[in-house]
Design a protein around this motif. Structure first.
Motif, short mmCIF file in Angstrom:
data_model
loop_
_atom_site.label_atom_id
_atom_site.label_comp_id
_atom_site.label_asym_id
_atom_site.label_seq_id
_atom_site.Cartn_x
_atom_site.Cartn_y
_atom_site.Cartn_z
N LYS A 279 0.87 -1.18 0.00
CA LYS A 279 0.00 0.00 0.00
C LYS A 279 0.90 1.22 0.00
CE LYS A 279 -3.79 2.28 2.37
NZ LYS A 279 -4.30 2.82 1.14
N ALA A 280 0.66 2.11 -0.94
CA ALA A 280 1.45 3.34 -1.04
C ALA A 280 0.91 4.36 -0.05
CB ALA A 280 1.40 3.88 -2.46
N ASP A 281 1.74 4.78 0.88
CA ASP A 281 1.40 5.87 1.80
C ASP A 281 2.09 7.11 1.23
OD1 ASP A 281 1.21 7.78 3.81
OD2 ASP A 281 1.46 6.31 5.42
N ARG A 282 1.37 7.80 0.36
CA ARG A 282 1.97 8.93 -0.35
C ARG A 282 2.30 10.10 0.59
NH1 ARG A 282 2.99 7.29 -5.27
NH2 ARG A 282 1.48 5.91 -6.23
N ALA A 283 1.50 10.29 1.64
CA ALA A 283 1.77 11.38 2.58
C ALA A 283 3.13 11.20 3.26
CB ALA A 283 0.66 11.46 3.62
N LYS A 284 3.46 9.96 3.61
CA LYS A 284 4.74 9.67 4.29
C LYS A 284 5.82 9.23 3.32
CE LYS A 284 2.62 8.40 8.67
NZ LYS A 284 2.41 7.32 9.64
N LYS A 285 5.47 9.16 2.02
CA LYS A 285 6.40 8.71 0.98
C LYS A 285 7.02 7.36 1.33
CE LYS A 285 7.46 13.09 -1.07
NZ LYS A 285 7.60 13.13 -2.47
N LYS A 286 6.13 6.42 1.68
CA LYS A 286 6.58 5.07 2.04
C LYS A 286 5.69 4.03 1.37
CE LYS A 286 7.92 4.20 6.27
NZ LYS A 286 7.87 3.99 7.72
N LEU A 287 6.26 2.88 1.12
CA LEU A 287 5.50 1.73 0.66
C LEU A 287 5.36 0.80 1.86
CD1 LEU A 287 4.17 0.40 -1.82
CD2 LEU A 287 6.30 -0.88 -2.13
N VAL A 288 4.13 0.57 2.26
CA VAL A 288 3.85 -0.27 3.42
C VAL A 288 3.40 -1.64 2.94
CG1 VAL A 288 2.38 -0.49 5.47
CG2 VAL A 288 3.14 1.77 4.71
N ILE A 289 3.95 -2.69 3.52
CA ILE A 289 3.51 -4.05 3.20
C ILE A 289 2.45 -4.42 4.23
CG2 ILE A 289 4.18 -6.47 2.94
CD1 ILE A 289 5.24 -4.51 0.78
N ALA B 185 8.82 0.32 -4.86
CA ALA B 185 8.77 1.62 -4.18
C ALA B 185 9.44 2.70 -5.05
CB ALA B 185 9.43 1.54 -2.81
N CYS B 186 10.55 2.36 -5.67
CA CYS B 186 11.24 3.32 -6.55
C CYS B 186 10.38 3.64 -7.76
CB CYS B 186 12.58 2.74 -6.99
SG CYS B 186 13.79 2.64 -5.66
N PHE B 187 9.78 2.63 -8.34
CA PHE B 187 8.92 2.83 -9.51
C PHE B 187 7.76 3.78 -9.16
CE2 PHE B 187 5.14 1.57 -11.94
CZ PHE B 187 5.60 1.80 -13.23
N LEU B 188 7.25 3.66 -7.94
CA LEU B 188 6.13 4.50 -7.50
C LEU B 188 6.59 5.87 -7.00
CD1 LEU B 188 4.06 1.79 -5.59
CD2 LEU B 188 3.58 2.76 -7.85
N GLY B 189 7.89 6.11 -7.00
CA GLY B 189 8.42 7.39 -6.54
C GLY B 189 8.44 7.52 -5.02
N LEU B 190 8.45 6.39 -4.32
CA LEU B 190 8.42 6.40 -2.85
C LEU B 190 9.77 6.08 -2.23
CD1 LEU B 190 5.03 4.51 -2.47
CD2 LEU B 190 5.42 6.97 -2.33
N ALA B 191 10.77 5.81 -3.04
CA ALA B 191 12.13 5.50 -2.55
C ALA B 191 13.11 5.69 -3.69
CB ALA B 191 12.19 4.06 -2.03
N LYS B 192 14.37 5.69 -3.34
CA LYS B 192 15.42 5.76 -4.34
C LYS B 192 16.31 4.54 -4.17
CE LYS B 192 15.54 10.75 -4.61
NZ LYS B 192 16.27 11.97 -4.31
N MET B 193 16.75 4.00 -5.30
CA MET B 193 17.65 2.86 -5.24
C MET B 193 19.02 3.35 -4.78
SD MET B 193 16.17 0.01 -5.91
CE MET B 193 17.41 -1.18 -6.34
N PRO B 194 19.65 2.60 -3.86
CA PRO B 194 21.00 3.00 -3.45
C PRO B 194 21.96 2.78 -4.61
CG PRO B 194 20.38 0.90 -2.45
CD PRO B 194 19.18 1.42 -3.18
N PRO B 195 23.04 3.56 -4.64
CA PRO B 195 24.02 3.36 -5.73
C PRO B 195 24.63 1.97 -5.64
CG PRO B 195 24.76 5.04 -4.18
CD PRO B 195 23.41 4.59 -3.74
N SER B 196 24.92 1.36 -6.79
CA SER B 196 25.49 0.01 -6.79
C SER B 196 26.97 0.03 -6.56
CB SER B 196 25.26 -0.73 -8.08
OG SER B 196 24.22 -0.28 -8.83
#
Length: 132
Positions: A92-102, A121-132
């Motif tokens: 569930k996308a919690d857009r207010a908190k910018k989090k993806l909740v399972i 979460a990254c696809f939904l704009g709720l997180a960023k992938m860490p650099p590899s």
């Protein structure tokens, strides 16, 4: 010229067909891969009867199921690892908190789904992938 559609024989299933160019993908499907989240209407699982026959996985998209009758959750996503379904997650996308909740999950032992959830979460704009 070869046929574009190739018949497939799978024990216990009615006749199946795939594009001739995709047959090589079936041959490489046995290679273990990191778990992937499938969309509820992914062509791989849209035919519930066939999904049950091929993988012994009974999936229902429960978005229109009354809450009291849901088994997996409102928007549960099947988890595919290699050629096996190994569980589901209900995000569930919690857009207010910018989090993806399972909200709910079920996963066979030995499988990790954190990377697939982070990719969602990254696809939904709720997180960023860490650099590899």
């Amino acid at each position: 010229m070869t046929d574009l559609v190739q018949p497939l024989a799978v024990e216990g299933c009615s006749p199946l067909y795939c594009l001739a160019g995709d047959v090589r993908l079936l041959d490489s499907a046995e290679t273990p891969t990191a778990p992937k989240l499938l969309a509820p209407l992914d062509p791989l699982i849209y035919d519930r009867r066939l999904t049950r026959q091929l993988w012994d996985y009974d999936y229902t998209w429960e978005v229109y199921t009354p809450p009291a009758r849901r088994v997996r959750g409102y928007y549960a996503l099947p988890i595919l690892a290699g050629v096996k379904f190994v569980g589901h997650v209900d995000p569930k996308a919690d857009r207010a908190k910018k989090k993806l909740v399972i909200v709910n999950r079920s996963l066979r032992r030995g499988h990790r789904v954190a990377l697939a959830v982070r990719e969602l979460a990254c696809f939904l704009g709720l997180a960023k992938m860490p650099p590899s």
